[in-house]
Design an enzyme around this catalytic site. Structure first.
Site, PDB file in Angstrom:
ATOM      1  N   ASP A  27     -11.867  38.162 -11.654  1.00 38.92           N
ATOM      2  CA  ASP A  27     -11.420  39.344 -11.819  1.00 38.92           C
ATOM      3  C   ASP A  27     -11.399  40.537 -11.196  1.00 38.92           C
ATOM      4  O   ASP A  27     -11.543  41.717 -11.428  1.00 38.92           O
ATOM      5  CB  ASP A  27     -12.106  39.760 -13.242  1.00 38.92           C
ATOM      6  CG  ASP A  27     -11.815  38.975 -14.428  1.00 38.92           C
ATOM      7  OD1 ASP A  27     -11.226  37.782 -14.326  1.00 38.92           O
ATOM      8  OD2 ASP A  27     -12.428  39.238 -15.594  1.00 38.92           O
ATOM      9  N   LYS A 132      -7.255  34.157 -17.810  1.00 39.61           N
ATOM     10  CA  LYS A 132      -8.352  33.902 -18.778  1.00 39.61           C
ATOM     11  C   LYS A 132      -8.189  34.940 -19.881  1.00 39.61           C
ATOM     12  O   LYS A 132      -8.042  36.396 -19.529  1.00 39.61           O
ATOM     13  CB  LYS A 132      -9.687  33.796 -18.411  1.00 39.61           C
ATOM     14  CG  LYS A 132     -10.387  34.904 -17.641  1.00 39.61           C
ATOM     15  CD  LYS A 132     -11.802  34.795 -17.128  1.00 39.61           C
ATOM     16  CE  LYS A 132     -12.382  35.837 -16.619  1.00 39.61           C
ATOM     17  NZ  LYS A 132     -12.487  37.143 -17.357  1.00 39.61           N
ATOM     18  N   CYS A 165     -17.785  39.889 -17.491  1.00 33.53           N
ATOM     19  CA  CYS A 165     -17.001  38.412 -17.277  1.00 33.53           C
ATOM     20  C   CYS A 165     -17.803  37.639 -16.196  1.00 33.53           C
ATOM     21  O   CYS A 165     -17.883  36.432 -16.361  1.00 33.53           O
ATOM     22  CB  CYS A 165     -15.729  38.851 -16.743  1.00 33.53           C
ATOM     23  SG  CYS A 165     -14.534  39.510 -18.072  1.00 33.53           S
TER      24      CYS A 165
HETATM   25  C1  C5J Z   1     -14.809  42.058 -16.670  1.00 31.87           C
HETATM   26  C2  C5J Z   1     -14.467  43.531 -18.683  1.00 31.87           C
HETATM   27  N1  C5J Z   1     -13.919  41.306 -15.993  1.00 31.87           N
HETATM   28  N2  C5J Z   1     -15.699  44.343 -18.114  1.00 31.87           N
HETATM   29  N3  C5J Z   1     -14.218  42.597 -17.975  1.00 31.87           N
HETATM   30  O1  C5J Z   1     -15.980  42.232 -16.652  1.00 31.87           O
HETATM   31  O2  C5J Z   1     -14.022  43.879 -19.636  1.00 31.87           O
END
Ligand code: C5J
Length: 230
Positions: A27, A132, A165
């Site tokens: 991400d 995802k 994540c």
């Molecule tokens: C991730 C989030 N990528 N913090 N998403 O950690 O909502």
């Protein structure tokens, strides 16, 4: 001879065939890294996450040199949000929520400018992009099939955010039998204490979820493995 990465809680053994080792970057998308996205809408200082970019970019380039399989995930939803779990839509609500129009297009919607991976870490066409809808990379994605297809057994994990994540993916992977190493200076959180706690909890109790090591140790371990292989 087995090559290792100097890691905590003890050395991480690399597979003899480096094709079984993948780099997984979670991400690193504008939604979390830049003002105007989901991270900022939740009230976070997104500039904190920028610190890991040079180290992660360098590691990515090293992994490309060794032709390791590379996966990039993005957290995203279809424009009609039909793949967004209702609990996720209801919670995580800041000044804007998922699907709202933000400074970089609709928040966490696939194809919007904010959903793109930051320019420094753009995937190459040979690398695998995993969209995802959940926090973990295995939930409702092609990730498991893509790993199996390539015979991958070991994962080097990087990206943001550490305790959400990244950690969810590492735990999902651990339950599926993957040997996981979290790269300490290639992951970041909006909350320093949460990052520290995650590093400590994944490697506690003899590596109950896996290992942690800095990028330099990963690079040295890979170089040793490549020397042994020739
Ligand atoms: C991730 C989030 N990528 N913090 N998403 O950690 O909502």
């Amino acid at each position: 001879m087995t090559s290792t990465i100097a890691a905590l809680p003890y050395d991480y053994e690399l597979p003899e065939n480096l094709n079984q080792l993948a780099l997984v970057i979670i991400d690193m998308q504008r939604d979390f890294m830049e003002p105007g996205g989901f991270g900022a809408a939740l009230g976070n200082d997104v500039t904190r996450l920028q610190a890991i970019v040079p180290t992660l970019k360098n590691l990515l380039e090293v992994c490309r040199t060794y032709h390791l399989p590379i996966f990039h995930t993005i957290e995203c939803h279809k424009p009609d949000l039909s793949d967004c779990p209702s609990a996720k839509l209801k919670r995580g609500r800041g000044s804007l929520t998922i699907g709202d129009e933000g400074g970089m297009g609709r928040i966490l919607v696939q194809g919007e400018p904010g959903n793109g991976i930051i320019s420094e870490l753009q995937p190459l066409p040979s690398e695998v992009l995993i969209p995802k809808p959940g926090k973990g990379a295995f939930y409702n994605t092609i990730f498991a099939a893509e790993l199996q297809k390539r015979g991958i057994t070991h994962l080097l994990i990087a990206g943001v955010t550490t305790e959400v994540c990244v950690q969810t993916t590492m735990r999902e992977a651990n339950d599926r039998g993957y040997e996981c190493l979290l790269i300490e200076d290639c992951t970041e959180s909006y909350f320093p204490a949460f990052k520290q706690a995650t590093l400590e909890m994944v490697r506690a109790q003899g590596g109950i979820v896996g290992w942690t090591a800095p990028a330099i140790a990963v690079i040295e371990g890979l170089a040793q493995a490549v020397r042994v292989a020739v």
